[in-house]
Write a protein that holds these residues in place. Structure first.
Motif, PDB file in Angstrom:
ATOM      1  N   PHE A 141       0.831  -1.196   0.000  1.00  0.00           N
ATOM      2  CA  PHE A 141       0.000   0.000   0.000  1.00  0.00           C
ATOM      3  C   PHE A 141       0.874   1.258   0.000  1.00  0.00           C
ATOM      4  CE2 PHE A 141      -2.381   3.310   2.297  1.00  0.00           C
ATOM      5  CZ  PHE A 141      -3.566   3.336   1.562  1.00  0.00           C
ATOM      6  N   ALA A 142       1.873   1.300   0.888  1.00  0.00           N
ATOM      7  CA  ALA A 142       2.749   2.472   0.987  1.00  0.00           C
ATOM      8  C   ALA A 142       3.571   2.663  -0.284  1.00  0.00           C
ATOM      9  CB  ALA A 142       3.654   2.337   2.205  1.00  0.00           C
ATOM     10  N   ASN A 143       4.055   1.581  -0.879  1.00  0.00           N
ATOM     11  CA  ASN A 143       4.769   1.689  -2.157  1.00  0.00           C
ATOM     12  C   ASN A 143       3.868   2.314  -3.213  1.00  0.00           C
ATOM     13  OD1 ASN A 143       7.378   0.759  -1.656  1.00  0.00           O
ATOM     14  ND2 ASN A 143       6.885  -1.367  -2.136  1.00  0.00           N
ATOM     15  N   CYS A 144       2.617   1.898  -3.228  1.00  0.00           N
ATOM     16  CA  CYS A 144       1.663   2.426  -4.200  1.00  0.00           C
ATOM     17  C   CYS A 144       1.411   3.913  -3.966  1.00  0.00           C
ATOM     18  CB  CYS A 144       0.357   1.634  -4.127  1.00  0.00           C
ATOM     19  SG  CYS A 144      -0.848   2.079  -5.395  1.00  0.00           S
ATOM     20  N   LEU A 161      -7.760   7.731  -1.779  1.00  0.00           N
ATOM     21  CA  LEU A 161      -7.792   6.299  -1.479  1.00  0.00           C
ATOM     22  C   LEU A 161      -8.315   5.523  -2.696  1.00  0.00           C
ATOM     23  CD1 LEU A 161      -7.355   4.001   0.492  1.00  0.00           C
ATOM     24  CD2 LEU A 161      -9.622   4.469   1.446  1.00  0.00           C
ATOM     25  N   GLU A 162      -9.283   6.072  -3.389  1.00  0.00           N
ATOM     26  CA  GLU A 162      -9.830   5.417  -4.582  1.00  0.00           C
ATOM     27  C   GLU A 162      -8.750   5.232  -5.652  1.00  0.00           C
ATOM     28  OE1 GLU A 162     -12.995   6.376  -8.101  1.00  0.00           O
ATOM     29  OE2 GLU A 162     -13.587   6.938  -6.059  1.00  0.00           O
ATOM     30  N   LEU A 168      -3.787  -0.603  -7.004  1.00  0.00           N
ATOM     31  CA  LEU A 168      -3.503  -1.876  -6.340  1.00  0.00           C
ATOM     32  C   LEU A 168      -4.223  -3.028  -7.034  1.00  0.00           C
ATOM     33  CD1 LEU A 168      -3.713  -0.795  -2.587  1.00  0.00           C
ATOM     34  CD2 LEU A 168      -1.674  -1.636  -3.775  1.00  0.00           C
ATOM     35  N   LYS A 169      -5.489  -2.812  -7.403  1.00  0.00           N
ATOM     36  CA  LYS A 169      -6.244  -3.854  -8.091  1.00  0.00           C
ATOM     37  C   LYS A 169      -5.650  -4.156  -9.458  1.00  0.00           C
ATOM     38  CE  LYS A 169     -10.615  -3.056  -5.799  1.00  0.00           C
ATOM     39  NZ  LYS A 169     -11.963  -2.478  -5.900  1.00  0.00           N
ATOM     40  N   ALA A 170      -5.201  -3.136 -10.161  1.00  0.00           N
ATOM     41  CA  ALA A 170      -4.620  -3.316 -11.495  1.00  0.00           C
ATOM     42  C   ALA A 170      -3.304  -4.078 -11.439  1.00  0.00           C
ATOM     43  CB  ALA A 170      -4.414  -1.950 -12.174  1.00  0.00           C
ATOM     44  N   SER A 171      -2.626  -4.027 -10.305  1.00  0.00           N
ATOM     45  CA  SER A 171      -1.302  -4.682 -10.201  1.00  0.00           C
ATOM     46  C   SER A 171      -1.412  -6.161  -9.853  1.00  0.00           C
ATOM     47  CB  SER A 171      -0.437  -3.975  -9.177  1.00  0.00           C
ATOM     48  OG  SER A 171      -0.893  -4.244  -7.871  1.00  0.00           O
ATOM     49  N   THR A 172      -2.590  -6.625  -9.476  1.00  0.00           N
ATOM     50  CA  THR A 172      -2.718  -8.041  -9.084  1.00  0.00           C
ATOM     51  C   THR A 172      -3.109  -8.925 -10.246  1.00  0.00           C
ATOM     52  OG1 THR A 172      -5.011  -7.697  -8.379  1.00  0.00           O
ATOM     53  CG2 THR A 172      -3.281  -7.565  -6.705  1.00  0.00           C
TER      54      THR A 172
END
Length: 172
Positions: A141-144, A161-162, A168-172
């Motif tokens: 989260f912090a890296n993002c 936050l959005e 984050l979702k795109a990276s998984t």
């Protein structure tokens, strides 16, 4: 700052006592210039913390510029604090737990202004850790969040936050 300063913060359930030790790793000379200085009181202070967050580069002056020697200092310090997080710019961040390490990649971004990225990382990490109690998720989260902060000048890089959740979702 005196090492016993950290003893002034009482422990309570649900609190996190953390430090970013840049001030302990620097000194002023007689002309007002700032110079690196070894943190001689580290092993006195670290047992009073839950988390230590610093830049890997903060230790390079004490390791003759050798990254492996800087890692050795971080590993030694990690024996005295439950969680130690070392940021490393475009290389991401490393979580140290009692001598073991886990590396987390940075998010790809065109760097515009790195000023304050470490502070943004620390705030995002501690907020996420407090809410979710997962150091691994907190580092990601912090890296993002930090990736957004370096992509724009000044405070324009602080994301919502959005925005972070979408990346984050795109990276998984």
């Amino acid at each position: 700052m005196a090492p016993d300063f950290v003893t002034l913060f009482p422990r309570h359930p649900g609190t996190i006592i953390a430090a970013t030790p840049q001030g302990w790793l620097r000194r002023w000379d007689a002309d007002g210039r700032v110079w690196p200085t070894p943190w001689l009181a580290a092993e006195q202070v670290l047992p009073f913390l839950d988390v230590l967050i610093l830049s890997h580069d903060d230790l390079l002056p004490f390791a003759d510029g050798n990254r492996r020697d800087a890692d050795a200092i971080l590993t030694q310090w990690s024996m005295h604090v439950p969680l130690l997080v070392a940021t490393d710019g475009r290389h991401g961040a490393t979580l140290f737990r009692r001598g073991t390490t886990q590396r987390f990649p940075a998010y790809e971004i065109q760097e515009v202004d790195p000023t304050g990225a470490g502070d943004v990382f620390a705030a995002a990490f501690l907020t996420h850790l407090h809410r979710h109690n997962s150091p691994e998720q907190a580092i990601d989260f912090a890296n993002c969040v930090a990736s957004f902060s370096i992509g724009e000048e000044g405070i324009k890089g602080i994301p919502t936050l959005e925005m972070v959740q979408t990346r984050l979702k795109a990276s998984t």
